[in-house]
Design an enzyme around this catalytic site. Structure first.
Site, PDB file in Angstrom:
ATOM      1  CG  HIS A   1      19.419 -10.630 -15.432  1.00  0.00           C
ATOM      2  ND1 HIS A   1      19.663 -10.498 -16.297  1.00  0.00           N
ATOM      3  CD2 HIS A   1      20.250 -12.770 -15.440  1.00  0.00           C
ATOM      4  CE1 HIS A   1      20.048 -11.496 -17.889  1.00  0.00           C
ATOM      5  NE2 HIS A   1      20.949 -12.502 -16.218  1.00  0.00           N
TER       6      HIS A   1
ATOM      7  CB  CYS B   1      33.145  16.338 -30.849  1.00  0.00           C
ATOM      8  SG  CYS B   1      35.596  16.663 -31.280  1.00  0.00           S
TER       9      CYS B   1
ATOM     10  CD  GLU C   1      42.533  15.238 -34.671  1.00  0.00           C
ATOM     11  OE1 GLU C   1      42.272  15.773 -33.138  1.00  0.00           O
ATOM     12  OE2 GLU C   1      41.721  14.585 -35.013  1.00  0.00           O
TER      13      GLU C   1
ATOM     14  CG  ASP D   1      45.098  16.070 -31.035  1.00  0.00           C
ATOM     15  OD1 ASP D   1      45.818  15.880 -30.076  1.00  0.00           O
ATOM     16  OD2 ASP D   1      45.488  15.025 -31.490  1.00  0.00           O
TER      17      ASP D   1
END
Lengths: 98, 541
Positions: free
Chosen positions: B188, B500, B429, B453
């Protein structure tokens, strides 16, 4: 434990259902807390059982101690004056949170 | 200079003096009591006082940092009132005729032991919660304050470990960071620290904590390092990073909540790329308008078997709910021989970048694909979800995907399983997809251009090969022309087009993209606000 054994001797009809946990974290602190919060609203005894180990749904340590994880099947039982309402409430809550 | 490495649980840099925090040294004595009834009463009173105190702490935490972070104190109250816990304590008091403090300690040890023995990291960490509540009862029994840490001047808190209630009670004006020797990213402490915006390092390999007290130090929450008495070079570097970080935070404050509208009134979607649930906090913190690329691979990479439908559903649902109605675009599985996953059992390939990967695997091993689609469709009931398919080269592939999609929906219908509406888009891509984007645009709801890519395939340059670095021109006109073509073809068919890939976050190109008509930019979270800054000061003309 004794309390539950005594109850069995009375041969009362209690309500129950089983559920298989889908939440990847299982019954961790937060869902256990949600269960306890709901369970204490009822006067009936409410228990949760996993692999023959049973815990009082009104007690958080016992619930967490069951170590319920994703994929485990639990049986929830309610026994008492408001058992119908209790079992319905537990079922809805468990489906939504676990 | 001494350097200690740990795990950074919240980024940020703090420079200051160390205060070693020690819990009140408590020596609990066992002594006999004559009046066990009075002693039991004393324990019950302490319990009810502690309960009110936790109630107040819960309310304060809800106000300061929200309900979800306060929930732990509600759990603590339940633990405190748990009949197994209190009965055990009262039994010890009665049966052994001893003081409450001793009974609390013994019981707390037993319960903590129960958690420590469980075969689950999360449950093990709960032992800290038991210790935390018993500390509280003991403090109340002995009239000590539970007010937590109060150091004099602002400094870096170094401790063995910090209990949740101690963390939350850190006086923020006096604490600039904290470092603990124990603790995990699951504790926590770590979760609260992130919400509280305090740089934090846990599991830090310090041996003698006491020796650090009062010394100058730097905490780097990004790399998880603690530098004690840093040398000039380190200090200068850290100061520089601290300034850069603070500059970013200032930018954040002034831009947060603003819309991404250009000076000539075009609304641009600025979304975030994420690779897992852990990135969601950064998405919200940086005020992204949605998620433009959710790389679903992590679901497969972190397991040693295929993730099942429920596991995937739970994750997608959580993302959809967290984003609360904002767009979430999930990219279906994108792995290949270069990103190895053992259980996929993929063969070695001569040319993995051109090989058996992404949608090619999904359309070949249809069951894997269907499981993912089912999970996404079901999660779509909880938010606004889009699906994006990677490595598309032909219209036929899109047709096959649609066919599979309708089979999946029919199966869900037949089983009576509810699901939501999704939009469907493709990654552009490959040069092939860019060149035939006019044909593809008729088939889908949106395009998202994957520039990483697309660049390597267009330029026929391997990005992994360092020898080729000097040949690689990210701004090559061939790439920019392809992007322009894709956007134009998208608009002709009435769909939107975004970027993106890494190029989307290249702020030197943002204006160029706006002029091309790009509708969406999806970038890693820290770039959202810098991109917004450019958009609101630029025109698309």
């Amino acid at each position: 434990m004794n309390k539950f054994d005594r109850r069995k001797e009375r041969y009362t009809i209690m309500k129950e259902f089983t559920y298989t946990v889908t939440d990847p974290l299982g019954v961790h602190a937060r869902p256990a807390g949600i269960l306890v919060k709901e369970a204490v609203k009822f006067t009936s005894d409410i228990t949760i059982e996993k692999d023959g180990k049973s815990a009082d749904a009104k007690r958080i340590f016992g619930l967490m101690g069951l170590g319920v994880k994703q994929g485990h099947t639990i049986t929830v039982r309610a026994d008492g004056a408001d058992e119908d309402a209790a079992i319905a409430a537990m079922q809805a809550l468990i489906k939504e949170n676990m | 200079m001494q350097t200690f490495a740990g795990k950074g649980v919240f980024g940020g840099i703090a420079i200051g003096r160390i205060h070693v925090y020690k819990k009140n040294e408590r020596c609990v004595k066992r002594y006999k009591v004559v009046d066990v009834e009075a002693e039991t009463e004393r324990f019950r009173k302490a319990c009810s006082d502690t309960d009110s105190e936790l109630g107040a702490l819960y309310d304060a935490t809800v106000r300061e940092i929200g309900e979800s972070n306060a929930a732990i104190f509600e759990i603590h109250r339940m633990m405190l009132k748990d009949a197994d816990f209190t009965e055990s304590i009262e039994n010890i008091i009665r049966n052994e005729g001893v003081n409450s403090e001793y009974a609390v300690c013994v019981t707390a040890d037993n319960f903590a032991q129960m958690f420590s023995a469980m075969d689950d990291e999360y449950m093990k960490a709960r032992a800290a919660d038991v210790k935390d509540i018993s500390e509280r009862i003991l403090n109340t029994l002995q009239n000590r304050s539970n007010s937590g840490i109060n150091s004099g001047e602002p400094g870096i808190i170094v401790a063995e470990d910090l209990a949740p209630s101690e963390t939350v009670q850190l006086d923020k004006s006096k604490v600039i960071a904290f470092v603990t020797r124990l603790g995990s990213a699951n504790s926590h402490t770590a979760i609260l620290a992130r919400t509280m915006n305090i740089p934090a390092v846990v599991s830090c390999g310090m041996e003698d904590i006491d020796a650090l007290d009062g010394r100058e130090a730097v905490v780097d929450g990004f790399s998880g390092k603690l530098y004690v008495e840093p040398d000039e070079e380190t200090l200068a570097l850290m100061r520089e990073q601290k300034n850069a970080h603070e500059e970013k935070k200032r930018l954040l404050q002034s831009l947060k909540g603003k819309e991404n509208i250009t000076t000539d009134g075009k609304h641009i979607m600025v979304y975030a790329n994420i690779g897992g649930l852990g990135d969601l906090a950064a998405v919200l913190e940086n005020d992204a308008g949605g998620i433009g690329l959710f790389r679903s691979e992590f679901l497969y990479l972190e397991k040693d078997r295929y993730p099942n439908e429920e596991e995937q559903f739970t994750v997608y649902k959580r993302v959809a709910q967290t984003m609360a109605g904002k767009q979430v675009i999930i990219r279906t599985l994108d792995i290949g021989a270069d990103k190895k996953i053992g259980y996929f059992d993929l063969e070695e390939e001569e040319n993995p970048a051109l090989g058996y990967r992404a949608i090619r695997i999904c359309l070949d091993r249809v069951e894997i694909f269907k499981t993912q689609l089912r999970a996404i469709l079901r999660a779509a009931l909880y938010g606004k979800i889009g699906i994006m398919y990677p490595m598309i080269i032909s219209v036929e592939e899109v047709h096959t995907i649609k066919q599979i999609m309708s089979e999946v929906k029919a199966e869900l219908d037949a089983q009576g399983i509810p699901y939501g509406k999704v939009t469907q888009g493709i990654m552009i891509e490959t040069p092939a997809a860019a060149v035939i984007s006019d044909l593809l645009a008729k088939e889908v709801d949106f395009f998202s251009i994957g520039t990483n890519d697309l660049s390597q395939y267009t330029l026929a340059l391997d990005r992994q090969n360092q020898k080729l670095d000097k040949l690689f021109d990210a701004h090559h006109p061939a790439i920019l022309r392809l992007i322009e073509t894709v956007v134009k073809n998208a608009h002709d068919k009435g769909i939107w087009a975004g970027i993106c890939g890494e190029l989307g976050a290249d702020t030197t190109l943002t204006r160029t993209f706006l002029k091309m008509g790009v509708d969406e930019l999806s970038v890693s979270p820290p770039y959202v606000l810098p991109i917004r800054d450019i958009i609101i000061n630029s025109s698309t003309k």
